[in-house]
Design a protein around this motif. Structure first.
Motif: not given
Length: 358
Positions: A99-111
């Protein structure tokens, strides 16, 4: 003089700018680890994969890692920090980072993000895991033959499908070669805690287990078995060969390097896409460590034949007839479990005693 100074200054400025551009051209790859890189098991092997990336790409990449990151809010903070510091690709290497990965990924779409052992994906999040249960089948076969007390101990980390699959696979194959075998399971509720893992091993040994299997990351159970004498073990995630030829008689080795190299190359090439990878012995993501001479030759031959059959696809560790613990049907004669069932496995097979913790 002033003109020369101006020209020199301009050249220096251009050089710095070019240097900055070159630095930015490096692909930055981050790794988030649940244990220390020196754990001798799970995290150690992930870090070997990181080192393989450096060796493969040299100056074209920069790798960073953070070890001992607790699952939960702390993981989200660490992953966010990596993204803010310019990581192009981040591998998060424990189930609880999902869940932390999914949450952060939503904020950094280019990573680009890669999460180990999870099941949630996004356009910029891939998942990957290994079919560890194939290795457990090999271990179960050896354990069933070698136990003299007919009691096999198993140290579980957390009651998630990955761990439950491993317990079931080991039990099925131990039972095939030794109908009298019994499993005793202790849940440590940790991935890496040498003291807890050692205590779990000691409890199982006191209960009569003369074989210990583990789904935790340290070598503490190996040391406990060595101290007890007459107890055999198997390396987990890494070879743990310092305890060979006994108590450690073989191991499951996680080989992440080819995957990490391929996914880093995809980012460099601009070909990265969100995928789900679940590989086993055949593709080489799961390795079987050397089976030592403490194992009788005929048992070693049987274990290696099983390994080869799984590698070729000739044999599946979950092949019926099999029932669930409650006696209900699981797989009919000759039927094999599909990946969806395996991925969500939340039950013991028939014959295992005790309940799965909530």
């Amino acid at each position: 003089m002033k003109l020369t100074s101006l020209l020199t200054g301009a050249a220096v400025a251009l050089g710095l700018a070019a240097g900055g551009a070159l630095a930015q051209d490096k692909t930055k790859v981050g790794f988030v680890y649940v244990g220390p890189v020196g754990d001798g098991g799970w995290t150690y092997e992930h870090d070997q994969g990181r080192k393989a990336v450096v060796e493969e790409f040299g100056d074209a990449v920069e790798t960073v890692y953070v070890e001992n990151v607790a699952e939960g809010p702390d993981a989200e903070r660490v992953i966010t920090q990596m993204a803010l510091q310019g990581a192009d690709l981040i591998f998060t290497t424990s189930f609880g980072y999902m869940d932390p990965t999914i949450n952060v990924a939503a904020k950094f779409p280019d990573v680009k993000f890669e999460h180990a052992t999870g099941y949630k994906r996004a356009d910029n999040v891939s998942t990957y895991s290994a079919r560890f249960y194939e290795g457990r089948a090999v271990q179960g076969t050896i354990a069933g033959h070698m136990t003299e007390s007919n009691i096999i101990g198993y140290i579980g980390s957390y009651p998630i499908p990955e761990v439950i699959r491993g317990i079931n696979s080991a039990y099925i194959h131990a039972k095939k070669v030794n109908p009298d075998v019994e499993f005793k399971i202790v849940w440590a509720f940790t991935w890496f805690d040498p003291a807890k893992e050692a205590d779990a091993a000691k409890v199982l040994i006191e209960q009569g287990a003369d074989v210990i299997l583990q789904h935790t990351d340290s070598t503490a159970p190996q040391a406990a078995a060595q101290a007890a004498g007459n107890v055999i073990t198997f390396g987990q995630a890494s070879d743990m060969a310092e305890y060979a030829p006994k108590p450690r008689v073989s191991s499951i080795i996680d080989n992440w390097a080819p995957y990490y190299i391929a996914r880093t190359k995809a980012v460099i090439d601009g070909t990265w896409t969100s995928t789900d990878t679940w590989d086993g012995i055949g593709p080489g993501m799961v390795g079987i460590g050397e089976i030592t001479d403490a194992v009788p030759a005929e048992v070693k031959a049987e274990a290696l034949a099983l390994k080869d059959a799984m590698a070729s696809g000739e044999y599946h560790p979950f092949t019926g007839p099999l029932k669930k613990q409650d006696g209900s049907d699981f797989l009919a004669e000759g039927e094999t479990a599909d990946d969806g069932t395996l991925a969500g496995m939340n039950f013991y097979v028939e014959g295992i005693e005790g309940s799965i913790p909530e």
